[in-house]
Design an enzyme around this catalytic site. Sequence first.
Site, PDB file in Angstrom:
ATOM      1  N   GLY A  34       0.834  -1.206   0.000  1.00 15.31           N
ATOM      2  CA  GLY A  34       0.000   0.000   0.000  1.00 15.31           C
ATOM      3  C   GLY A  34       0.861   1.244   0.000  1.00 15.31           C
ATOM      4  O   GLY A  34       2.100   1.161   0.010  1.00 15.31           O
ATOM      5  N   SER A  35       0.211   2.401   0.001  1.00  9.74           N
ATOM      6  CA  SER A  35       0.975   3.649  -0.091  1.00  9.74           C
ATOM      7  C   SER A  35       1.759   3.929   1.189  1.00  9.74           C
ATOM      8  O   SER A  35       2.865   4.491   1.135  1.00  9.74           O
ATOM      9  CB  SER A  35       0.037   4.810  -0.408  1.00  9.74           C
ATOM     10  OG  SER A  35      -0.973   4.915   0.568  1.00  9.74           O
ATOM     11  N   ASP A  86       2.612  -3.018   8.250  1.00  4.80           N
ATOM     12  CA  ASP A  86       1.652  -2.837   7.152  1.00  4.80           C
ATOM     13  C   ASP A  86       0.630  -1.752   7.512  1.00  4.80           C
ATOM     14  O   ASP A  86       0.439  -1.431   8.694  1.00  4.80           O
ATOM     15  CB  ASP A  86       0.934  -4.170   6.877  1.00  4.80           C
ATOM     16  CG  ASP A  86       0.315  -4.229   5.481  1.00  4.80           C
ATOM     17  OD1 ASP A  86       0.357  -3.228   4.751  1.00  4.80           O
ATOM     18  OD2 ASP A  86      -0.214  -5.308   5.132  1.00  4.80           O
ATOM     19  N   GLY A  87      -0.034  -1.248   6.502  1.00  2.00           N
ATOM     20  CA  GLY A  87      -1.101  -0.269   6.694  1.00  2.00           C
ATOM     21  C   GLY A  87      -2.435  -0.951   6.923  1.00  2.00           C
ATOM     22  O   GLY A  87      -2.511  -2.176   7.098  1.00  2.00           O
ATOM     23  N   ALA A  88      -3.495  -0.150   6.923  1.00  2.00           N
ATOM     24  CA  ALA A  88      -4.854  -0.693   7.077  1.00  2.00           C
ATOM     25  C   ALA A  88      -5.828   0.268   6.420  1.00  2.00           C
ATOM     26  O   ALA A  88      -5.528   1.456   6.258  1.00  2.00           O
ATOM     27  CB  ALA A  88      -5.204  -0.851   8.553  1.00  2.00           C
ATOM     28  N   GLY A 101      -7.531  -3.154   0.631  1.00  2.00           N
ATOM     29  CA  GLY A 101      -7.816  -2.116  -0.362  1.00  2.00           C
ATOM     30  C   GLY A 101      -6.922  -2.257  -1.581  1.00  2.00           C
ATOM     31  O   GLY A 101      -7.326  -1.965  -2.705  1.00  2.00           O
ATOM     32  N   GLU A 108      -0.827 -10.840   2.825  1.00  2.80           N
ATOM     33  CA  GLU A 108      -0.598 -10.042   4.039  1.00  2.80           C
ATOM     34  C   GLU A 108      -0.895 -10.879   5.273  1.00  2.80           C
ATOM     35  O   GLU A 108      -0.143 -10.895   6.250  1.00  2.80           O
ATOM     36  CB  GLU A 108      -1.492  -8.795   4.011  1.00  2.80           C
ATOM     37  CG  GLU A 108      -1.071  -7.790   2.949  1.00  2.80           C
ATOM     38  CD  GLU A 108      -2.039  -6.622   2.769  1.00  2.80           C
ATOM     39  OE1 GLU A 108      -1.646  -5.651   2.127  1.00  2.80           O
ATOM     40  OE2 GLU A 108      -3.175  -6.694   3.254  1.00  2.80           O
ATOM     41  N   LYS A 126      -7.797   6.534   9.674  1.00  2.00           N
ATOM     42  CA  LYS A 126      -8.151   5.113   9.535  1.00  2.00           C
ATOM     43  C   LYS A 126      -8.775   4.550  10.816  1.00  2.00           C
ATOM     44  O   LYS A 126      -9.329   3.452  10.816  1.00  2.00           O
ATOM     45  CB  LYS A 126      -6.911   4.290   9.165  1.00  2.00           C
ATOM     46  CG  LYS A 126      -6.192   4.733   7.892  1.00  2.00           C
ATOM     47  CD  LYS A 126      -6.976   4.406   6.646  1.00  2.00           C
ATOM     48  CE  LYS A 126      -6.277   4.781   5.354  1.00  2.00           C
ATOM     49  NZ  LYS A 126      -5.186   3.929   4.959  1.00  2.00           N
TER      50      LYS A 126
HETATM   51  C1  5RP Z   1      -3.407  -3.538   0.860  1.00  4.30           C
HETATM   52  C2  5RP Z   1      -3.770  -3.098   2.225  1.00  4.30           C
HETATM   53  C3  5RP Z   1      -3.275  -1.768   2.672  1.00  4.30           C
HETATM   54  O1  5RP Z   1      -2.599  -1.932   3.867  1.00  4.30           O
HETATM   55  C4  5RP Z   1      -4.434  -0.840   2.872  1.00  4.30           C
HETATM   56  O2  5RP Z   1      -5.179  -0.795   1.681  1.00  4.30           O
HETATM   57  C5  5RP Z   1      -3.967   0.566   3.253  1.00  4.30           C
HETATM   58  O3  5RP Z   1      -3.327   1.163   2.173  1.00  4.30           O
HETATM   59  P1  5RP Z   1      -2.754   2.630   2.228  1.00  4.30           P
HETATM   60  O4  5RP Z   1      -1.534   2.603   3.087  1.00  4.30           O
HETATM   61  O5  5RP Z   1      -2.427   2.931   0.770  1.00  4.30           O
HETATM   62  O6  5RP Z   1      -3.817   3.544   2.758  1.00  4.30           O
HETATM   63  O7  5RP Z   1      -4.421  -3.775   2.969  1.00  4.30           O
HETATM   64  O8  5RP Z   1      -3.996  -4.777   0.528  1.00  4.30           O
END
Ligand code: 5RP
Length: 224
Positions: A34-35, A86-88, A101, A108, A126
């Site tokens: 993710g970003s 990781d993000g969420a 997303g 993951e 978030k």
């Molecule tokens: C990808 C994910 C990402 O962690 C999630 O979509 C958050 O993304 P971002 O850091 O771009 O807001 O689950 O599968």
Amino acid sequence: MLTQQQLKQQAADAALEFVEQVAAPDVVIGVGTGSTADLFIDGLARFAGRIRGTVASSERSAQRLASHGLTVLDLNDVESMPLYIDGADEIDANLHMIKGGGGALTREKIVASVAERFICIADESKLVERMGAFALPIEVIPMAREAVARRLAALGGQPRLREGFITDNGNIILDIAGLSITDAAGLEARVNNMPGVVTCGLFALPGADVALLATQNGIRRLTR
Ligand code: 5RP
């Protein structure tokens, strides 16, 4: 006023401090997608040569890691990892999350399951009281698309096929809108049990161990 991009950068930088604490020649770090994870990967570049390597949760992250000279290992060659970062898409006060997303939810979840601690990095937007405003991604084997969609509709959701998207595992994603999630762990178990579902984007069994949420006033840290 910090932009969302600057907030994501703050969260990524905060996670790098966790890496600093464990960095050693035999250490492997699990890396999300993710970003926000991209910003973390860019910062992780400075650890190339100081850690054994990384395990990536997507082809996209693997390419970015490799472009920084970081070794990307096959999970089958790794027994343990101190951290998965990781993000969420949404996270609640119990550190349960909606993820996927970016469509990388299955890998993951697999990589996170091997790590000792899941560190979630995100901007404070978030953090939600009740998850479900973000449509819940579910990775589904293509032949089960309609069967799974009917079961999810029976749970009160509105399934929508993510058009033109195939996961790294060759499957499709159904995004389920309209769920107000009161029992994340129960719903995760129930959806994961549907034949044809590879993985549901709820991460409650377990959730994150630590959340580093970037705010206008610095990092807000939540711990399970
Ligand atoms: C990808 C994910 C990402 O962690 C999630 O979509 C958050 O993304 P971002 O850091 O771009 O807001 O689950 O599968």
